[in-house]
Design a protein around this motif. Sequence first.
Motif, PDB file in Angstrom:
ATOM      1  N   VAL A 207       0.846  -1.184   0.000  1.00  0.00           N
ATOM      2  CA  VAL A 207       0.000   0.000   0.000  1.00  0.00           C
ATOM      3  C   VAL A 207       0.885   1.239   0.000  1.00  0.00           C
ATOM      4  N   MET A 208       0.627   2.168  -0.922  1.00  0.00           N
ATOM      5  CA  MET A 208       1.411   3.393  -1.002  1.00  0.00           C
ATOM      6  C   MET A 208       0.504   4.497  -1.554  1.00  0.00           C
ATOM      7  N   ASN A 209       0.075   5.385  -0.687  1.00  0.00           N
ATOM      8  CA  ASN A 209      -0.900   6.388  -1.111  1.00  0.00           C
ATOM      9  C   ASN A 209      -0.459   7.822  -0.831  1.00  0.00           C
ATOM     10  N   THR A 210       0.819   8.018  -0.489  1.00  0.00           N
ATOM     11  CA  THR A 210       1.314   9.365  -0.218  1.00  0.00           C
ATOM     12  C   THR A 210       2.632   9.586  -0.947  1.00  0.00           C
ATOM     13  N   THR A 211       3.077  10.823  -0.964  1.00  0.00           N
ATOM     14  CA  THR A 211       4.359  11.145  -1.573  1.00  0.00           C
ATOM     15  C   THR A 211       5.508  10.652  -0.708  1.00  0.00           C
ATOM     16  N   LEU A 212       6.630  10.319  -1.341  1.00  0.00           N
ATOM     17  CA  LEU A 212       7.841   9.929  -0.615  1.00  0.00           C
ATOM     18  C   LEU A 212       8.759  11.116  -0.370  1.00  0.00           C
ATOM     19  N   SER A 213       8.394  12.258  -0.878  1.00  0.00           N
ATOM     20  CA  SER A 213       9.240  13.448  -0.762  1.00  0.00           C
ATOM     21  C   SER A 213       9.396  13.875   0.695  1.00  0.00           C
ATOM     22  N   SER A 214      10.599  14.349   1.044  1.00  0.00           N
ATOM     23  CA  SER A 214      10.866  14.824   2.398  1.00  0.00           C
ATOM     24  C   SER A 214      11.870  15.966   2.355  1.00  0.00           C
ATOM     25  N   ASP A 215      12.030  16.673   3.488  1.00  0.00           N
ATOM     26  CA  ASP A 215      12.978  17.781   3.542  1.00  0.00           C
ATOM     27  C   ASP A 215      14.330  17.365   4.116  1.00  0.00           C
ATOM     28  N   ALA A 216      14.553  16.048   4.272  1.00  0.00           N
ATOM     29  CA  ALA A 216      15.871  15.564   4.690  1.00  0.00           C
ATOM     30  C   ALA A 216      16.847  15.699   3.525  1.00  0.00           C
ATOM     31  N   PRO A 217      18.135  15.811   3.802  1.00  0.00           N
ATOM     32  CA  PRO A 217      19.110  15.864   2.707  1.00  0.00           C
ATOM     33  C   PRO A 217      19.264  14.500   2.045  1.00  0.00           C
ATOM     34  N   LEU A 218      19.599  14.515   0.775  1.00  0.00           N
ATOM     35  CA  LEU A 218      19.909  13.293   0.049  1.00  0.00           C
ATOM     36  C   LEU A 218      21.357  12.914   0.362  1.00  0.00           C
ATOM     37  N   THR A 219      21.567  11.701   0.876  1.00  0.00           N
ATOM     38  CA  THR A 219      22.911  11.297   1.300  1.00  0.00           C
ATOM     39  C   THR A 219      23.279   9.935   0.741  1.00  0.00           C
ATOM     40  N   ILE A 220      24.569   9.748   0.543  1.00  0.00           N
ATOM     41  CA  ILE A 220      25.128   8.467   0.110  1.00  0.00           C
ATOM     42  C   ILE A 220      26.019   7.934   1.220  1.00  0.00           C
ATOM     43  N   GLY A 221      25.808   6.676   1.611  1.00  0.00           N
ATOM     44  CA  GLY A 221      26.688   6.027   2.574  1.00  0.00           C
ATOM     45  C   GLY A 221      26.239   6.064   4.008  1.00  0.00           C
ATOM     46  N   HIS A 222      25.286   6.919   4.366  1.00  0.00           N
ATOM     47  CA  HIS A 222      24.771   6.993   5.735  1.00  0.00           C
ATOM     48  C   HIS A 222      23.436   7.722   5.679  1.00  0.00           C
ATOM     49  N   TRP A 223      22.858   7.988   6.839  1.00  0.00           N
ATOM     50  CA  TRP A 223      21.515   8.543   6.926  1.00  0.00           C
ATOM     51  C   TRP A 223      21.566   9.806   7.770  1.00  0.00           C
ATOM     52  N   MET A 224      21.131  10.917   7.176  1.00  0.00           N
ATOM     53  CA  MET A 224      21.103  12.204   7.871  1.00  0.00           C
ATOM     54  C   MET A 224      19.662  12.694   8.017  1.00  0.00           C
ATOM     55  N   TYR A 225      19.389  13.259   9.195  1.00  0.00           N
ATOM     56  CA  TYR A 225      18.079  13.867   9.431  1.00  0.00           C
ATOM     57  C   TYR A 225      17.993  15.232   8.750  1.00  0.00           C
ATOM     58  N   GLU A 226      16.819  15.866   8.889  1.00  0.00           N
ATOM     59  CA  GLU A 226      16.574  17.162   8.257  1.00  0.00           C
ATOM     60  C   GLU A 226      17.470  18.269   8.808  1.00  0.00           C
ATOM     61  N   ASP A 227      18.038  18.067  10.019  1.00  0.00           N
ATOM     62  CA  ASP A 227      18.943  19.069  10.586  1.00  0.00           C
ATOM     63  C   ASP A 227      20.407  18.738  10.299  1.00  0.00           C
ATOM     64  N   ASN A 228      20.650  17.800   9.369  1.00  0.00           N
ATOM     65  CA  ASN A 228      21.998  17.387   8.942  1.00  0.00           C
ATOM     66  C   ASN A 228      22.779  16.646  10.010  1.00  0.00           C
ATOM     67  N   THR A 229      22.115  16.081  11.002  1.00  0.00           N
ATOM     68  CA  THR A 229      22.783  15.214  11.980  1.00  0.00           C
ATOM     69  C   THR A 229      22.651  13.767  11.548  1.00  0.00           C
ATOM     70  N   LEU A 230      23.695  12.986  11.817  1.00  0.00           N
ATOM     71  CA  LEU A 230      23.698  11.588  11.421  1.00  0.00           C
ATOM     72  C   LEU A 230      22.859  10.741  12.375  1.00  0.00           C
ATOM     73  N   HIS A 231      22.174   9.763  11.825  1.00  0.00           N
ATOM     74  CA  HIS A 231      21.429   8.812  12.639  1.00  0.00           C
ATOM     75  C   HIS A 231      22.405   7.995  13.486  1.00  0.00           C
ATOM     76  N   ARG A 232      22.060   7.742  14.751  1.00  0.00           N
ATOM     77  CA  ARG A 232      22.968   7.064  15.675  1.00  0.00           C
ATOM     78  C   ARG A 232      23.030   5.559  15.457  1.00  0.00           C
ATOM     79  N   GLY A 233      22.094   5.007  14.727  1.00  0.00           N
ATOM     80  CA  GLY A 233      22.094   3.568  14.523  1.00  0.00           C
ATOM     81  C   GLY A 233      20.959   2.901  15.264  1.00  0.00           C
ATOM     82  N   ARG A 234      20.938   1.613  15.179  1.00  0.00           N
ATOM     83  CA  ARG A 234      19.836   0.817  15.725  1.00  0.00           C
ATOM     84  C   ARG A 234      20.383  -0.290  16.596  1.00  0.00           C
ATOM     85  N   LYS A 235      19.686  -0.572  17.690  1.00  0.00           N
ATOM     86  CA  LYS A 235      20.087  -1.655  18.577  1.00  0.00           C
ATOM     87  C   LYS A 235      19.640  -3.010  18.016  1.00  0.00           C
TER      88      LYS A 235
END
Length: 422
Positions: A207-235
Amino acid sequence: MSRQFVIYLVLGTCYLWPFDWVAGSDLYDQNEGGPKPLVCKRVEDDSEIDAPLARAYEPNILVPVSHRVYCDWRKGQVCNTEEFERNGGAINLGQDMDLGEESFSLFAHIRLRPRDGMDNWGGRILSKRTSYKTGWQFVVPSFYTRSISMYMNDKPGHITFGESMIPDLTWVTVGVTVDRDTFRKQNLATVQAYYNGQPDGTPYIVVMNTTLSSDAPLTIGHWMYEDNTLHRGRKDWRSPQRKRHVHRFFGDISDLTVWKTPLSPEHMVQYSDDTVSKWIGNTQPCPRSWRYFDCKCYKVFPTPLNFDNAWIKCEEQGGRLVVIDESPIQQFIWSLVVTSSDQDFWIGLNDTLNENIWKFSSGFELNYFLGQWNNFPNKFPDKEYKTDDCAELRKLYAGQWNDANCNKFNPYICEKEPAFCP
């Protein structure tokens, strides 16, 4: 190991490119005039983008023009662990592009290259996801299964779409197509993963009924939030220590490509083959329809035969029934058979000459009683019947082997030597 180089011609331009690298080492040296930092290929008008290589196995197959191409190493656009570190953890492309409500396809030529004891746990190849769970991510390998996966908003969320385990230290191609047009009125999308140009598992309907667009930066190699901070990872909640794993991609990425259309299976295999050919030249190591892996060519033959005739047919092809004597080969063979409608496949292993002395088609003995790797369920043939003298790979048991009667009719898998080893 010293570096070797190969010169090849692509669209009239001569390139000098490394042909053999030491796994785990820096792939270039800035003191030797190495590649420049990443410069993204930004095109506002699709008509300005060069068409893919004209060298096609079938000239009538024209791959649609891409929307973006990143990580083109031949143009100095290096994307690897070292480059991510030099850029603070990820290559930040800002708002260079986004995915909205359209169909799309993603593709990358990658090599997983763990280092310093850090493995890939949910490696973000391309990411544009916010802290409030909007956006999308192309994730290979996935956190638990080391397969091809995508995150697409909070719903449908993060789903593993591929079935093959991505091996370490091996160049492979990975891709995903998302068709939102066929069932748009029903708010459904069809998702298909691809591994080395071939469909990797069956298509998913989500099911996919919304846009995938977001205001986060486009990044290669890691994941950055909208404030340009890197995601800390997952347990890892499966481990008692609850160890946290960062979602960094450890390894190398080239030819990271985005289309705003769902590629067909024919387009994907064409683009995958064309991408590999750019690295090794126009001459392919394997014949058409054979797949290359670790200096061998492999092919699944769907016509059911008994074991002896399958053995003969592989020899007529200039090869032999496949030898699966280590886990990476098993994973690769699984990626070849997983999309087949057939269930059981002959492999090159039997004890027809001497009871309980199992030998590969290469002539080497399988010493399972000494702990040699194999993929029998109990790590040895169960010999339910004395006449079960030939080994088959079974899809029903996720690729595990079974000793079966050699007169059974199965499809079969052949291997042979390539013209050369890239």
